[in-house]
Design an enzyme around this catalytic site. Structure first.
Site, PDB file in Angstrom:
ATOM      1  CG  ASN A 179       2.459  16.065  -2.189  1.00 33.78           C
ATOM      2  OD1 ASN A 179       1.687  16.562  -2.994  1.00 33.78           O
ATOM      3  ND2 ASN A 179       3.604  15.500  -2.577  1.00 33.78           N
TER       4      ASN A 179
ATOM      5  CB  SER B 275      -7.520  13.727  -6.676  1.00 29.52           C
ATOM      6  OG  SER B 275      -7.736  13.707  -8.072  1.00 29.52           O
TER       7      SER B 275
ATOM      8  CE1 TYR C 292      -4.155   9.658  -7.143  1.00 31.33           C
ATOM      9  CE2 TYR C 292      -5.951  10.468  -8.510  1.00 31.33           C
ATOM     10  CZ  TYR C 292      -4.826  10.714  -7.750  1.00 31.33           C
ATOM     11  OH  TYR C 292      -4.376  11.994  -7.577  1.00 31.33           O
TER      12      TYR C 292
ATOM     13  CE  LYS D  12      -4.698  11.224  -3.998  1.00 32.50           C
ATOM     14  NZ  LYS D  12      -3.761  11.947  -3.131  1.00 32.50           N
TER      15      LYS D  12
ATOM     16  CB  ILE E 180      -1.504  20.260 -11.043  1.00 33.20           C
ATOM     17  CG1 ILE E 180      -2.759  20.541 -10.179  1.00 33.20           C
ATOM     18  CG2 ILE E 180      -0.426  21.326 -10.822  1.00 33.20           C
ATOM     19  CD1 ILE E 180      -3.479  21.844 -10.428  1.00 33.20           C
TER      20      ILE E 180
HETATM   21  N1  LIG Z   1      -0.748  16.407 -10.678  1.00 39.64           N
HETATM   22  C1  LIG Z   1      -2.056  16.391 -10.656  1.00 39.64           C
HETATM   23  O1  LIG Z   1      -2.716  16.694 -11.659  1.00 39.64           O
HETATM   24  C2  LIG Z   1      -2.804  16.007  -9.417  1.00 39.64           C
HETATM   25  C3  LIG Z   1      -4.206  16.068  -9.436  1.00 39.64           C
HETATM   26  C4  LIG Z   1      -4.908  15.723  -8.305  1.00 39.64           C
HETATM   27  C5  LIG Z   1      -4.247  15.323  -7.158  1.00 39.64           C
HETATM   28  N2  LIG Z   1      -2.888  15.272  -7.165  1.00 39.64           N
HETATM   29  C6  LIG Z   1      -2.241  14.835  -5.926  1.00 39.64           C
HETATM   30  O2  LIG Z   1      -1.147  15.689  -5.615  1.00 39.64           O
HETATM   31  C7  LIG Z   1      -0.090  14.948  -5.012  1.00 39.64           C
HETATM   32  C8  LIG Z   1       1.206  15.112  -5.779  1.00 39.64           C
HETATM   33  O3  LIG Z   1       1.023  14.801  -7.143  1.00 39.64           O
HETATM   34  P1  LIG Z   1       2.198  14.955  -8.213  1.00 39.64           P
HETATM   35  O4  LIG Z   1       1.559  15.200  -9.530  1.00 39.64           O
HETATM   36  O5  LIG Z   1       3.223  15.894  -7.715  1.00 39.64           O
HETATM   37  O6  LIG Z   1       2.764  13.444  -8.245  1.00 39.64           O
HETATM   38  P2  LIG Z   1       4.225  12.820  -8.119  1.00 39.64           P
HETATM   39  O7  LIG Z   1       4.136  11.375  -8.497  1.00 39.64           O
HETATM   40  O8  LIG Z   1       5.200  13.661  -8.862  1.00 39.64           O
HETATM   41  O9  LIG Z   1       4.556  12.980  -6.569  1.00 39.64           O
HETATM   42  C9  LIG Z   1       4.256  12.009  -5.623  1.00 39.64           C
HETATM   43  C10 LIG Z   1       5.427  11.926  -4.679  1.00 39.64           C
HETATM   44  O10 LIG Z   1       5.111  10.944  -3.682  1.00 39.64           O
HETATM   45  C11 LIG Z   1       6.241  10.149  -3.474  1.00 39.64           C
HETATM   46  N3  LIG Z   1       5.843   8.858  -2.912  1.00 39.64           N
HETATM   47  C12 LIG Z   1       5.238   7.818  -3.540  1.00 39.64           C
HETATM   48  N4  LIG Z   1       5.079   6.806  -2.690  1.00 39.64           N
HETATM   49  C13 LIG Z   1       5.559   7.206  -1.486  1.00 39.64           C
HETATM   50  C14 LIG Z   1       5.658   6.609  -0.204  1.00 39.64           C
HETATM   51  N5  LIG Z   1       5.261   5.352   0.021  1.00 39.64           N
HETATM   52  N6  LIG Z   1       6.204   7.325   0.805  1.00 39.64           N
HETATM   53  C15 LIG Z   1       6.652   8.594   0.586  1.00 39.64           C
HETATM   54  N7  LIG Z   1       6.593   9.205  -0.598  1.00 39.64           N
HETATM   55  C16 LIG Z   1       6.055   8.516  -1.630  1.00 39.64           C
HETATM   56  C17 LIG Z   1       6.907  10.036  -4.831  1.00 39.64           C
HETATM   57  O11 LIG Z   1       8.262   9.635  -4.752  1.00 39.64           O
HETATM   58  C18 LIG Z   1       6.724  11.468  -5.354  1.00 39.64           C
HETATM   59  O12 LIG Z   1       7.784  12.296  -4.956  1.00 39.64           O
HETATM   60  C19 LIG Z   1      -0.583  13.502  -4.929  1.00 39.64           C
HETATM   61  O13 LIG Z   1      -1.214  13.299  -3.696  1.00 39.64           O
HETATM   62  C20 LIG Z   1      -1.626  13.448  -6.046  1.00 39.64           C
HETATM   63  O14 LIG Z   1      -2.574  12.438  -5.840  1.00 39.64           O
HETATM   64  C21 LIG Z   1      -2.159  15.588  -8.261  1.00 39.64           C
END
Ligand SMILES: NC(=O)c1ccc[n+]([C@@H]2O[C@H](COP(=O)([O-])OP(=O)(O)OC[C@H]3O[C@@H](n4cnc5c(N)ncnc54)[C@H](O)[C@@H]3O)[C@@H](O)[C@H]2O)c1
Length: 274
Positions: free
Chosen positions: A113, A166, A179, A183, A212
């Protein structure tokens, strides 16, 4: 049906947002859950500095819930632990996986994730440094963790790897060259590992979230966010649990013949909305 009792799951980037929701949902379904992240709740505030503005903002706002999530999981009568694990650090990943195997006996489910989401700039203004960072975290990170957990899953002839892609990867995203490229590549990784894993009953699938409403997403440009919502069929962002529930399903025994798919959990953002 749909119980994860007896399974051990490891979530990367589990400190907040989708990772935290995934960890809690996996535990509610019966799994023991290990939460990993670069940034922990117990870290000093200045420890976020080296991870960029989004990490600093989240730390300042107290949006880092690693230990709290582990406690909530324990209250569900499941085992949990928190490890600092940077998905770009292969040595650290190996150490954490070995420690988890030692302490919990096995690793059955890996949720890749962790990602960096905050590099938004048109091609001329893309930062070369952030391009490299995004590849390292979002793509190579998923590769690193999958590779490290593979021998354990292969040995036990069972495993579930769930990768976060994504809609930026399947549809592209304006200003999201780095990004969206990572993905899209995660989907390629998913399909290749699905082919290799099938003989060991390791399934590998990708979740394709749309919009999300996590803390990270909410911290983005409000006008851009409004335009994104307007594209969804539901005209609203999804909830973190919408993703978490799909992950739980893919992790179950019942999903044993599903591998290599891209599961859209996107509120119809790819439909002909007008
Ligand atoms: N929120 C959305 O709308 C959305 C949409 C599509 C995809 N996503 C994907 O879902 C996942 C989570 O998204 P989110 O919105 O919770 O984002 P977020 O930024 O809140 O969470 C990402 C997490 O990854 C951690 N992280 C970053 N670099 C890291 C590393 N080198 N090693 C370990 N951990 C690391 C961060 O500390 C954070 O806790 C991601 O893969 C994102 O691409 C999210």
């Amino acid at each position: 049906m749909f119980s994860l009792e007896g399974k051990v799951a490891l979530v990367t980037g589990g400190s907040r947002g989708l990772g935290r929701a995934d960890a809690l949902a996996l535990a509610r379904a019966g799994a023991d859950v290990i939460i990993t992240d670069i940034l922990l709740e117990s870290d000093q505030p200045d420890s976020a500095e080296k991870y960029g503005p989004l990490a600093q903002l989240m730390k300042r706002r107290g949006v880092v819930y690693t230990e709290q999530t582990a406690e909530e999981i324990t209250k569900l009568n499941r085992r949990s632990a928190v490890y600092k694990m940077d998905v770009t650090d292969r040595e650290q990943i190996r150490e954490v996986m070995a420690a988890v195997k030692d302490r919990f006996g096995h690793i059955d489910i890996l949720v890749n994730n962790a990602a960096a989401l905050d590099h938004v700039a048109s091609i001329e203004n893309q930062s070369d440094e952030l391009w490299e960072r995004d590849l390292k975290i979002n793509l190579t990170g998923a590769y690193n963790c999958s590779k490290a957990v593979w021998p354990y899953m292969k040995e036990q002839q069972w495993g579930r790897i769930i990768n976060m892609a994504s809609v930026a990867g399947t549809l592209g995203g304006f200003g999201q060259a780095s990004y969206s490229s990572t993905k899209a590549a995660v989907i390629g990784l998913t399909k290749s590992l699905a082919l290799e894993g099938a003989r060991y009953d390791i399934t590998v699938n990708a979740i394709v979230p749309g919009i999300i409403g996590t803390e990270a997403w909410k911290s983005g440009n409000p006008k851009m966010n409004e335009r994104m919502i307007a594209r969804t069929a539901f005209r609203k962002p999804g909830e973190p649990d919408d993703i978490a529930h799909a992950i739980v399903f893919l992790a179950t025994e019942e999903a044993n013949y599903i591998s290599g798919i891209e599961l859209n959990v996107s509120g119809g953002i790819e439909l002909f909305t007008f």
